[in-house]
Scaffold this motif. Structure first.
Motif, short mmCIF file in Angstrom:
data_model
loop_
_atom_site.label_atom_id
_atom_site.label_comp_id
_atom_site.label_asym_id
_atom_site.label_seq_id
_atom_site.Cartn_x
_atom_site.Cartn_y
_atom_site.Cartn_z
N VAL A 68 38.66 63.27 87.80
CA VAL A 68 39.00 64.18 86.71
C VAL A 68 39.14 63.33 85.45
O VAL A 68 39.76 62.26 85.47
N PHE A 69 38.55 63.81 84.37
CA PHE A 69 38.53 63.04 83.14
C PHE A 69 38.97 63.90 81.97
O PHE A 69 38.70 65.11 81.93
N HIS A 70 39.67 63.28 81.02
CA HIS A 70 39.89 63.87 79.71
C HIS A 70 38.71 63.44 78.85
O HIS A 70 38.30 62.28 78.89
N VAL A 71 38.19 64.35 78.06
CA VAL A 71 37.08 64.04 77.18
C VAL A 71 37.62 64.00 75.75
O VAL A 71 38.28 64.94 75.31
N HIS A 72 37.38 62.88 75.06
CA HIS A 72 37.84 62.69 73.68
C HIS A 72 36.63 62.55 72.76
O HIS A 72 35.63 61.95 73.14
N ALA A 73 36.74 63.08 71.56
CA ALA A 73 35.70 62.89 70.54
C ALA A 73 36.37 62.26 69.32
O ALA A 73 37.46 62.69 68.91
N PHE A 74 35.73 61.22 68.75
CA PHE A 74 36.30 60.50 67.61
C PHE A 74 35.24 60.39 66.51
O PHE A 74 34.07 60.12 66.78
N ASP A 108 44.04 59.68 89.17
CA ASP A 108 45.28 59.27 89.85
C ASP A 108 46.46 60.11 89.40
O ASP A 108 47.29 60.51 90.22
N ARG A 109 46.55 60.38 88.11
CA ARG A 109 47.65 61.20 87.60
C ARG A 109 47.59 62.61 88.18
O ARG A 109 48.60 63.17 88.59
N LYS A 110 46.40 63.18 88.25
CA LYS A 110 46.25 64.53 88.80
C LYS A 110 46.64 64.55 90.28
O LYS A 110 47.30 65.48 90.73
N HIS A 111 46.26 63.50 91.02
CA HIS A 111 46.66 63.43 92.43
C HIS A 111 48.18 63.29 92.55
O HIS A 111 48.80 63.92 93.41
N ALA A 112 48.78 62.47 91.69
CA ALA A 112 50.24 62.29 91.71
C ALA A 112 50.95 63.59 91.36
O ALA A 112 51.96 63.94 91.97
N GLU A 113 50.43 64.32 90.37
CA GLU A 113 51.04 65.61 90.00
C GLU A 113 50.97 66.59 91.17
O GLU A 113 51.92 67.31 91.45
N GLN A 114 49.82 66.62 91.86
CA GLN A 114 49.67 67.52 93.01
C GLN A 114 50.63 67.11 94.13
O GLN A 114 51.27 67.96 94.74
N ALA A 115 50.74 65.81 94.39
CA ALA A 115 51.66 65.33 95.43
C ALA A 115 53.10 65.69 95.08
O ALA A 115 53.88 66.07 95.96
N LEU A 116 53.46 65.58 93.80
CA LEU A 116 54.81 65.93 93.36
C LEU A 116 55.06 67.43 93.56
O LEU A 116 56.12 67.81 94.06
N ARG A 117 54.09 68.26 93.20
CA ARG A 117 54.25 69.72 93.41
C ARG A 117 54.45 70.03 94.89
O ARG A 117 55.32 70.82 95.25
N GLU A 118 53.66 69.39 95.74
CA GLU A 118 53.79 69.63 97.18
C GLU A 118 55.13 69.13 97.70
O GLU A 118 55.77 69.79 98.53
N SER A 119 55.58 67.98 97.21
CA SER A 119 56.87 67.43 97.63
C SER A 119 58.01 68.35 97.19
O SER A 119 58.95 68.59 97.96
N GLU A 120 57.94 68.85 95.97
CA GLU A 120 58.97 69.77 95.48
C GLU A 120 59.00 71.05 96.31
O GLU A 120 60.07 71.57 96.61
N GLU A 121 57.84 71.54 96.70
CA GLU A 121 57.78 72.74 97.53
C GLU A 121 58.40 72.47 98.91
O GLU A 121 59.17 73.29 99.41
N ARG A 122 58.09 71.32 99.50
CA ARG A 122 58.71 70.97 100.79
C ARG A 122 60.21 70.84 100.63
O ARG A 122 60.99 71.28 101.49
N HIS A 123 60.66 70.24 99.52
CA HIS A 123 62.09 70.07 99.27
C HIS A 123 62.78 71.43 99.18
O HIS A 123 63.85 71.63 99.76
#
Length: 178
Positions: free
Chosen positions: A22-28, A44-59
């Motif tokens: 997943v990429f952010h696209v920037h124009a300059f 990596d950030r998107k995977h970490a965000e998804q893992a956090l959402r899943e962890s919060e749901e389990r919690h």
């Protein structure tokens, strides 16, 4: 292009359909009518965000299971941060003792939820746990807010810092038949 901020997120896949990232696209703006486009890999950030959402749901799910189990077992749980004398009670511990959760849990030094004899025994058990790190389990008489006596079993165990010092105590209080 106007803001310099990512224009959008874009999922990239290989030609065979496998996920690449997943990429952010920037124009300059460079100069005049020239511009540059940059891609920031945020996979990596998107995977970490998804893992956090899943962890919060389990919690959340585990929290509800624990609350149901405490209610069924007629018990409540607590945590005590020794250094700050901050105590946290579970919802069911407030319920068992007939105390208003809006008032918060009393500190260990200030609470009056046991008969004087029981409080003396508890202080001894807690002191031993703080000094040795060994868990305790003792029978006590708790005093509910309405003045009635609730026979119970109090359990506590130590939580240690990285240096091996007792930092917290964790435990439960369970109502038992008289």
């Amino acid at each position: 292009f106007r803001t310099g901020k990512p224009a959008y997120e874009h999922e990239v896949h290989y030609g065979d359909g496998r996920f690449k990232g997943v990429f952010h696209v920037h124009a300059f703006r460079l100069s005049g009518d020239r511009l540059a486009v940059g891609f920031e890999d945020i996979t990596d950030r998107k995977h970490a965000e998804q893992a956090l959402r899943e962890s919060e749901e389990r919690h959340r799910h585990l929290y509800h299971l624990l609350a149901d189990a405490e209610k069924t077992a007629r018990m409540g749980s607590w945590t005590w941060d020794v250094a700050s004398d901050t105590v946290t009670w579970s919802k069911n511990l407030f319920h068992l003792l007939g105390r208003d959760p809006a008032l918060g849990a009393p500190s260990f030094a200030e609470h009056d939820i046991y008969t004087p004899e029981s409080m003396d025994r508890l202080r001894e058990a807690v002191q031993h746990c703080l000094e040795t790190g060994k868990a305790y389990e003792i029978r006590l008489d708790a005093v509910r807010d309405d003045g009635s006596i609730m026979p119970c079993v109090a359990r506590g165990e130590a939580g240690f810092s990285e240096e091996g010092q007792v930092r917290r105590l964790y435990g439960s209080l369970q109502e038992v038949p008289a």
